[in-house]
Motif scaffolding. Sequence first.
Motif, short mmCIF file in Angstrom:
data_model
loop_
_atom_site.label_atom_id
_atom_site.label_comp_id
_atom_site.label_asym_id
_atom_site.label_seq_id
_atom_site.Cartn_x
_atom_site.Cartn_y
_atom_site.Cartn_z
N LYS A 73 0.84 -1.19 0.00
CA LYS A 73 0.00 0.00 0.00
C LYS A 73 0.88 1.25 0.00
O LYS A 73 0.64 2.21 -0.74
N LEU A 74 1.89 1.18 0.82
CA LEU A 74 2.83 2.31 0.93
C LEU A 74 3.53 2.53 -0.41
O LEU A 74 3.76 3.66 -0.84
N ARG A 75 3.86 1.43 -1.08
CA ARG A 75 4.58 1.52 -2.34
C ARG A 75 3.73 2.19 -3.42
O ARG A 75 4.24 2.80 -4.35
N GLN A 76 2.40 2.04 -3.29
CA GLN A 76 1.50 2.57 -4.30
C GLN A 76 0.91 3.93 -3.93
O GLN A 76 0.30 4.59 -4.78
N ALA A 77 1.12 4.33 -2.68
CA ALA A 77 0.44 5.55 -2.20
C ALA A 77 0.84 6.77 -3.02
O ALA A 77 2.02 6.97 -3.31
N PRO A 78 -0.16 7.57 -3.39
CA PRO A 78 0.19 8.83 -4.06
C PRO A 78 0.74 9.82 -3.03
O PRO A 78 0.45 9.70 -1.84
N TYR A 79 1.51 10.76 -3.51
CA TYR A 79 2.05 11.76 -2.59
C TYR A 79 0.93 12.73 -2.23
O TYR A 79 0.32 13.31 -3.11
N ASP A 80 0.69 12.90 -0.94
CA ASP A 80 -0.43 13.76 -0.53
C ASP A 80 0.00 14.96 0.29
O ASP A 80 -0.84 15.75 0.74
N GLY A 81 1.28 15.12 0.49
CA GLY A 81 1.75 16.32 1.17
C GLY A 81 1.60 16.28 2.68
O GLY A 81 1.99 17.21 3.37
N SER A 82 1.05 15.19 3.20
CA SER A 82 0.84 15.15 4.65
C SER A 82 2.14 14.91 5.42
O SER A 82 2.22 15.20 6.61
N THR A 83 3.12 14.37 4.74
CA THR A 83 4.47 14.31 5.31
C THR A 83 5.42 14.80 4.23
O THR A 83 5.08 14.80 3.06
N GLU A 84 6.60 15.19 4.66
CA GLU A 84 7.58 15.65 3.67
C GLU A 84 7.90 14.56 2.66
O GLU A 84 8.03 14.80 1.47
N ASP A 85 8.05 13.36 3.21
CA ASP A 85 8.56 12.30 2.35
C ASP A 85 8.18 10.93 2.89
O ASP A 85 7.46 10.81 3.90
N VAL A 86 8.67 9.89 2.23
CA VAL A 86 8.37 8.52 2.64
C VAL A 86 8.94 8.23 4.02
O VAL A 86 8.31 7.57 4.85
N PHE A 87 10.10 8.74 4.26
CA PHE A 87 10.78 8.56 5.54
C PHE A 87 9.86 8.92 6.71
O PHE A 87 9.64 8.14 7.64
N PHE A 88 9.31 10.14 6.65
CA PHE A 88 8.42 10.57 7.72
C PHE A 88 7.10 9.80 7.70
O PHE A 88 6.46 9.59 8.73
N ARG A 89 6.69 9.41 6.50
CA ARG A 89 5.46 8.63 6.40
C ARG A 89 5.62 7.29 7.13
O ARG A 89 4.74 6.86 7.86
N VAL A 90 6.75 6.66 6.94
CA VAL A 90 7.00 5.39 7.61
C VAL A 90 7.06 5.60 9.12
O VAL A 90 6.48 4.83 9.88
N ASP A 91 7.73 6.66 9.52
CA ASP A 91 7.75 6.98 10.96
C ASP A 91 6.34 7.08 11.50
O ASP A 91 6.03 6.55 12.58
N ARG A 92 5.48 7.76 10.76
CA ARG A 92 4.11 7.94 11.19
C ARG A 92 3.39 6.60 11.32
O ARG A 92 2.71 6.34 12.31
N GLU A 93 3.59 5.75 10.34
CA GLU A 93 2.93 4.45 10.39
C GLU A 93 3.46 3.62 11.56
O GLU A 93 2.69 2.92 12.22
N LEU A 94 4.76 3.70 11.75
CA LEU A 94 5.33 2.93 12.85
C LEU A 94 4.80 3.43 14.19
O LEU A 94 4.51 2.64 15.09
N GLU A 95 4.67 4.73 14.31
CA GLU A 95 4.14 5.28 15.56
C GLU A 95 2.70 4.85 15.77
O GLU A 95 2.28 4.58 16.90
N ALA A 96 1.95 4.81 14.68
CA ALA A 96 0.56 4.36 14.80
C ALA A 96 0.52 2.92 15.29
O ALA A 96 -0.37 2.53 16.04
N LEU A 97 1.48 2.13 14.90
CA LEU A 97 1.48 0.71 15.23
C LEU A 97 2.20 0.41 16.55
O LEU A 97 1.83 -0.51 17.26
N ALA A 98 3.27 1.17 16.82
CA ALA A 98 4.10 0.81 17.97
C ALA A 98 4.17 1.91 19.02
O ALA A 98 4.85 1.76 20.03
N GLY A 99 3.48 3.02 18.79
CA GLY A 99 3.43 4.07 19.80
C GLY A 99 4.79 4.58 20.22
O GLY A 99 5.66 4.81 19.36
N ALA A 100 4.97 4.74 21.51
CA ALA A 100 6.19 5.34 22.06
C ALA A 100 7.44 4.59 21.65
O ALA A 100 8.51 5.17 21.49
N ALA A 101 7.30 3.28 21.48
CA ALA A 101 8.48 2.49 21.10
C ALA A 101 9.04 3.01 19.77
O ALA A 101 10.26 3.11 19.60
#
Lengths: 485, 485, 485, 485
Positions: free
Chosen positions: B63-91
């Motif tokens: 899904k991430l590989r196909q996602a269009p760029y939506d401007g909600s994060t600067e880049d994929v890097f921050f997008r992955v961080d966001r997803e990881l936080e959603a899944l793993a919280g503080a860790a």
Amino acid sequence: MFPDPVYAEHVLAWNFRDFQRFFLDDLFDVLAAHALMLAETGLLGREDLARIARALAAVDREKLRQAPYDGSTEDVFFRVDRELEALAGAAAEKLRAARSRNDLDAALYRMQLRQRLLEAFRDALALAETLLDLAREHRETVYPANTHTQPAQPTTVAHLLLGVSEALLRDLDRFRAAFATVNRSPLGACAITTTGFAIDRRSTMQRLGFDDLQRNSYGAIAGIDYLAEACAAVAVCALTLGQFLQVLLDWSKAENGFLVSGEDWVQISSIMPQKRNPVAFEHARTLASRAFTEAQSVMGCLHNAPFEDTVDREDDLMPLAFLTFGDLRRALAVTRGALADARFDKERMRAMAGRRFVTATELADTLLREEGLSFKAAHELVAVAVRQAGSDDPAAVAASLLAAAPRLLGRPLRMSRQAIEAALDPWHFVLVRNVEGGPSPEAVNAQLDGQSAAARAAGSWLREKTAQLELARNRLHEELRRACA
Amino acid sequence: MFPDPVYAEHVLAWNFRDFQRFFLDDLFDVLAAHALMLAETGLLGREDLARIARALAAVDREKLRQAPYDGSTEDVFFRVDRELEALAGAAAEKLRAARSRNDLDAALYRMQLRQRLLEAFRDALALAETLLDLAREHRETVYPANTHTQPAQPTTVAHLLLGVSEALLRDLDRFRAAFATVNRSPLGACAITTTGFAIDRRSTMQRLGFDDLQRNSYGAIAGIDYLAEACAAVAVCALTLGQFLQVLLDWSKAENGFLVSGEDWVQISSIMPQKRNPVAFEHARTLASRAFTEAQSVMGCLHNAPFEDTVDREDDLMPLAFLTFGDLRRALAVTRGALADARFDKERMRAMAGRRFVTATELADTLLREEGLSFKAAHELVAVAVRQAGSDDPAAVAASLLAAAPRLLGRPLRMSRQAIEAALDPWHFVLVRNVEGGPSPEAVNAQLDGQSAAARAAGSWLREKTAQLELARNRLHEELRRACA
Amino acid sequence: MFPDPVYAEHVLAWNFRDFQRFFLDDLFDVLAAHALMLAETGLLGREDLARIARALAAVDREKLRQAPYDGSTEDVFFRVDRELEALAGAAAEKLRAARSRNDLDAALYRMQLRQRLLEAFRDALALAETLLDLAREHRETVYPANTHTQPAQPTTVAHLLLGVSEALLRDLDRFRAAFATVNRSPLGACAITTTGFAIDRRSTMQRLGFDDLQRNSYGAIAGIDYLAEACAAVAVCALTLGQFLQVLLDWSKAENGFLVSGEDWVQISSIMPQKRNPVAFEHARTLASRAFTEAQSVMGCLHNAPFEDTVDREDDLMPLAFLTFGDLRRALAVTRGALADARFDKERMRAMAGRRFVTATELADTLLREEGLSFKAAHELVAVAVRQAGSDDPAAVAASLLAAAPRLLGRPLRMSRQAIEAALDPWHFVLVRNVEGGPSPEAVNAQLDGQSAAARAAGSWLREKTAQLELARNRLHEELRRACA
Amino acid sequence: MFPDPVYAEHVLAWNFRDFQRFFLDDLFDVLAAHALMLAETGLLGREDLARIARALAAVDREKLRQAPYDGSTEDVFFRVDRELEALAGAAAEKLRAARSRNDLDAALYRMQLRQRLLEAFRDALALAETLLDLAREHRETVYPANTHTQPAQPTTVAHLLLGVSEALLRDLDRFRAAFATVNRSPLGACAITTTGFAIDRRSTMQRLGFDDLQRNSYGAIAGIDYLAEACAAVAVCALTLGQFLQVLLDWSKAENGFLVSGEDWVQISSIMPQKRNPVAFEHARTLASRAFTEAQSVMGCLHNAPFEDTVDREDDLMPLAFLTFGDLRRALAVTRGALADARFDKERMRAMAGRRFVTATELADTLLREEGLSFKAAHELVAVAVRQAGSDDPAAVAASLLAAAPRLLGRPLRMSRQAIEAALDPWHFVLVRNVEGGPSPEAVNAQLDGQSAAARAAGSWLREKTAQLELARNRLHEELRRACA
């Protein structure tokens, strides 16, 4: 009648002059080695060898070096043949067996290139050593390093310099690899298919200081990767040098004032009485640009020529290849000289290393460790504190942080203002960055040790190779002298 | 609001798409290695590690590989961080310690480049092996080699091919050297000065299959010679390939007819019914030109950027670097395929090897040996005989030679017409060229042995390095799986 | 003490020598124009002008041109100032008002570049005229033109040459456009912001033969597009020239034998008695490669320098810019000379124009028209006939066609064997290609008329511009002489 | 069976996809124009035309655009032929008369390039207009301009911007010249020699919006200067853009603080909480570097290909040419957007314009005028005053000057301290520089007027050419619709 004046003016005379300038002495060495090899393999009698040896010694080389191109021979090569025949008669003709202009030219190009590779190696090593010396001196000279053109984090001058010198040491590896490719003898390839005479290619190879054979004779004439690899090594080195010069020029800017060029390197203005221009670094940058783009130019000239013997890779091109080496060396020498005579304004550097919030990273990390904050909380808190501090003074930042914490965290910080200010100290920032490859004195010392050892090894290799060529040349000349008798 | 639509359209969306295409999987590996290292060094608890490991596994990567760029994060890097936080919280936040986009990006670039170096190595080796196979087959396929675009001397197809394969084997050396420069871990450099956390850079290095550290952290971010050296290796290889293709195209010309492209590789004309175009070699030449000039383009983009962290060497540039590798590989594959399916017209080659006086060199040398003539006398006699022969038929040349000798030498030749014709035979020409690196079967066999051994060694190295990366990846994934528990 | 020996050796001495070689005379003209302008605008008294004029005349320019660099002044510019002050005292100092090294240098660069643009224009025009002459001579010289390296269709030598000359005439347009960009006066820009003195920039502009002002003074110093455009024009011209040389070299190949180099342009081999190498075209190709890649090199040196006054565009770079112009001119001159002295083997060309089925296109088109066949039917029939002809002899093709028709069409052809052979005739092929821009004599004549008119117009422009510069120079010198009194 | 899978994968499939992406719609227009021309010249009957017109309309173009490459035809060109034949039968075959893939491809390349030239023109004009707007706004925004990287003299932001916009307007001239070279119809050249059918090349030319014929048909296929000139125009424009971006980045540096990027364009750091990176300008610089080096890359691919029809200039190369245009446009758009949203910190600029002695030139000139000092005396006096001032405060400099005068001149100055301070005022400095092209408001207004007029004229040309292409396309489609009936 050959040559047409237009051809003579635009091609032959240029090649004649270039040959006189670059290749004349090596040609005599190659001819000597060829003669000795022919004698050794029984293709030339002792007496003929003696006649040739004496003729080689008797040619007035300085006259030849100054002679204008007169069109009576195609080139220097045939001119030398003519002179040898005048001096040694039939013996000289025998020297023409089992050789061709093609393999001789290829040998001369390689002999000049290997020399230039050693010289570039020497100059790049000298700059690396200067950087190591400066790094040793500036282990505690803190300054604010940029990322994305903005002050980012404090580090030391030593840390940056070691990054550059590390790249230069890799350039030395590339020059060395290029030397190994270049320093192979093409002699015996003759026109392109070797010869029916039972020559010994390893004999001329050793006499002329080559490390190995460029074995396949077709490739000895048609191959160009030896030249391309040498130029590519120049290009890569020039790129790093240009990068470094951008930093030196940035440091020299009035608004930074980190680096003050020595009086002997500063130029004035013809119209602005206040100017003191650090133009030496600018010149070095331009020379590095020239070296880089000229190296690409040489490679471009090789593009789409066939894998055959064509002039694309020969007399018309070589001066450009030598130019790129020459410009690299000028750039290296000027950078090194100007840098060695420049003064790092340590106080100014240190002062600026505490400004513009460049230690904020460490403050956030400290909060993370000391206050148990999450990464995000710590970073957001610091970001707010920085934005609201009103000044980049550490005291102001600390106050701003303490003030912001309750609102953002729901509790005051446990850390004292003093502890916060300590966390903002640039030297502290450097000290704790004690990871391998980092700026802390310990990490820097380890890098200095490693790189100094590498530089010493490079110096040994350079001396060894220089001695090898020198020794071969001396032995050849000695052998030739003995053969005269 | 960030990002401005123009900025998003022209920069961020491009970089997002490129990241999805090139770097996404490696990013997850790097994050995994970082997490494991943090746990190993005590900077991350077992439980947090488990949460992170599970989150890394749980992210919907496709899904991430196909996602269009939506401007909600600067880049994929921050997008992955966001997803990881959603899944793993503080860790997940703790994973952000002791790392930066800078060193992660640098690691990703190097991981992709090392992969491409191995692929280019593989394809160049495959072409070299094909050339060695063809050389084995064509040890007796004589043809007239050119110098200065003119038929010069007979040699064998094997002899030429070994000249090319020898250069290709040197290209392998250059790729290998570039691999050693590239395959060093920049991780732990963080933004540019490492970190105050007590991380272990060698831990992530090993987990990700790197051979060594890019030690100096400033250079890990600011250095560009790793990229320049890799591109330079492409450029040099593309130059030799282009040279070789010029020969193949020349051989394919109707007027030569030496090389006949396979039916599966020949294109027709939309208008000329008679046409059968050997366009595969032409396409390969263009692709080699692209690879060469694109490699220069990448290096040019690095020119005059400062030795700092700037985008000049980052997301905008990498696709161009990958393009140059891709085009080289296309050129290598097409050359190899088209050549393997082409037919050498041995009869035509052999026939032409006896025409246009290309064996005159050997005739002159034979006269020198057999008749005791001087070099000049032998060569002049042959030159006259050639000029007056009226035809390039060996019989005509022999007759012309016998006729000219008395006038020029003052005596008839001792050699018989038969002996002269034998001296003009192209296979004889090849046979006597038994010097090291020459075209005689013996000399060619020796080269075949040497180069085949080198090719085998190269194959071993390739397998070893491929296995090393594969093994590291497998171990990393296994370790991550275990950490989930 | 300034200058440091390293700086002097590697930078200042080079720039000094280059200045002596390239800029000295123009400098005196610029100084004269400046003095006259200052007098005209009342900034310099009549008497001071006279002193300066006399001093300018009195300086021993040849001595200055030969002087070694001694470090006593930064450069030639200051050296000349010193000499003028020695001769004219305080008056000389007044000459320093309202000018700077920056705008003077910029003027000198533009003056040299405009000269070189005119010279390149002259040489490219000369080659175009030679091509037009040859085209006139070879309107009926039929030969087989290639597509995709294979014989494709007959055309005439005139047709091809007009394709090249048309591109060369476009090169002239590009040189002319570059001249218009270059030939603008930067004088009065001083350091970069003009001056507070009420000077008249149009006065120096006219006196020095400039066509216009480089108006914005910041751009006068910082702009580089004038240089880049000039080099780009060289690059484009060199590319077309290189393309054309590939054809000339192909035609010169023994297997084609279309073009026979003149004796005065052919080089021999040191080892192969039969060789006559058409190396002039090879040298021209290499020189064109040099010009092309050096032009790219100059542009590359400008890359990523700031829009400011920096040395990147100055003394260190100009010699490289002049080199690219020089090499283009050498390539143009050698190509023109060698081509004018070469012989087109019309018989051989004509003979080959009827072989290898190159007229098959017209045969198919004729069948389409005469037999009412569809495009596909006609082309397939011809393709089969060609494949089964057993020989490329027109008679054999005609027979094969007649034989194949019944089977493929279900009916015999109506055309006679004679009519078919006529359709296969290369001159017929050319004659019917009477479309605008095609090879028929009528179409070629129309092109010759058009291009000859364009060449004449180009010649007029060249003479006009040359005269304009000459006139300005003469007037300036006359004005200066009068001012001495 | 053709095509070999390797060939299909590495060449044909790429070209197929590129054709679908870039050329499909234009191909249908070219076929339509060709059909209408054939009908007009009587080579195609009305009914056949109608069948073809209906077939052209009936082809499912979107399906074609998405179709994967399946190897059943060589390329899209033949695929379309096949579809047309399926729809229009014999009529479609008649469309194959008097045309070839060669001239069709050449037409498609030129149609795409002219489009891209207009787009690049539009974007460069837009940036120039933005600069003119900003210049109008910043006529009084004084700042210290650099020479040799050092603060040199005050000028206004308007003055600098007008220097850049002036160069951009010259870029527009270059794009326009390239458009004139590109927008010539090669149609009718067929394979390379035109055709025996009595076609009318000017008919297709007009229908497709071309301005003229690429007359010589050989050059229509073999010529490459149209492409090289277009790329050279990109290269020159990218160089100036890159220069300007270096200034914008320098102004954005924290130590200068002259330019503050808008919030929507600033990126943050993943690790440094204080960072606000002006990366938009950095990205634009990289994109400009890409455009520049890619343009050189395209030109390099053309190097040493013969003046013939070869693939070097065709399908494999065009995507690279389009890439360079695309990257230039991205660079222009990002620069313009980021600059328009940025804030010039006028106060900071103005403040720094009075520091670091940058007005010293004017002070010296004033002394020269007011005190009757010689150039040298005035400059030396100022130089001493500057050196001894202890501070760059104008008051300090004035005091230092007054103090130094008696010693150096032997008399006190007549000028008052107030007058001296006035002479040191940066706005005064600007005001008196009222020379043509200078920074004074009057001089700037004149430049603004001139450049605005030029920009308006450029806009008119752009609209005219855009309308011309649009009109031709509409007419063609309308004509085709009518022909269907």
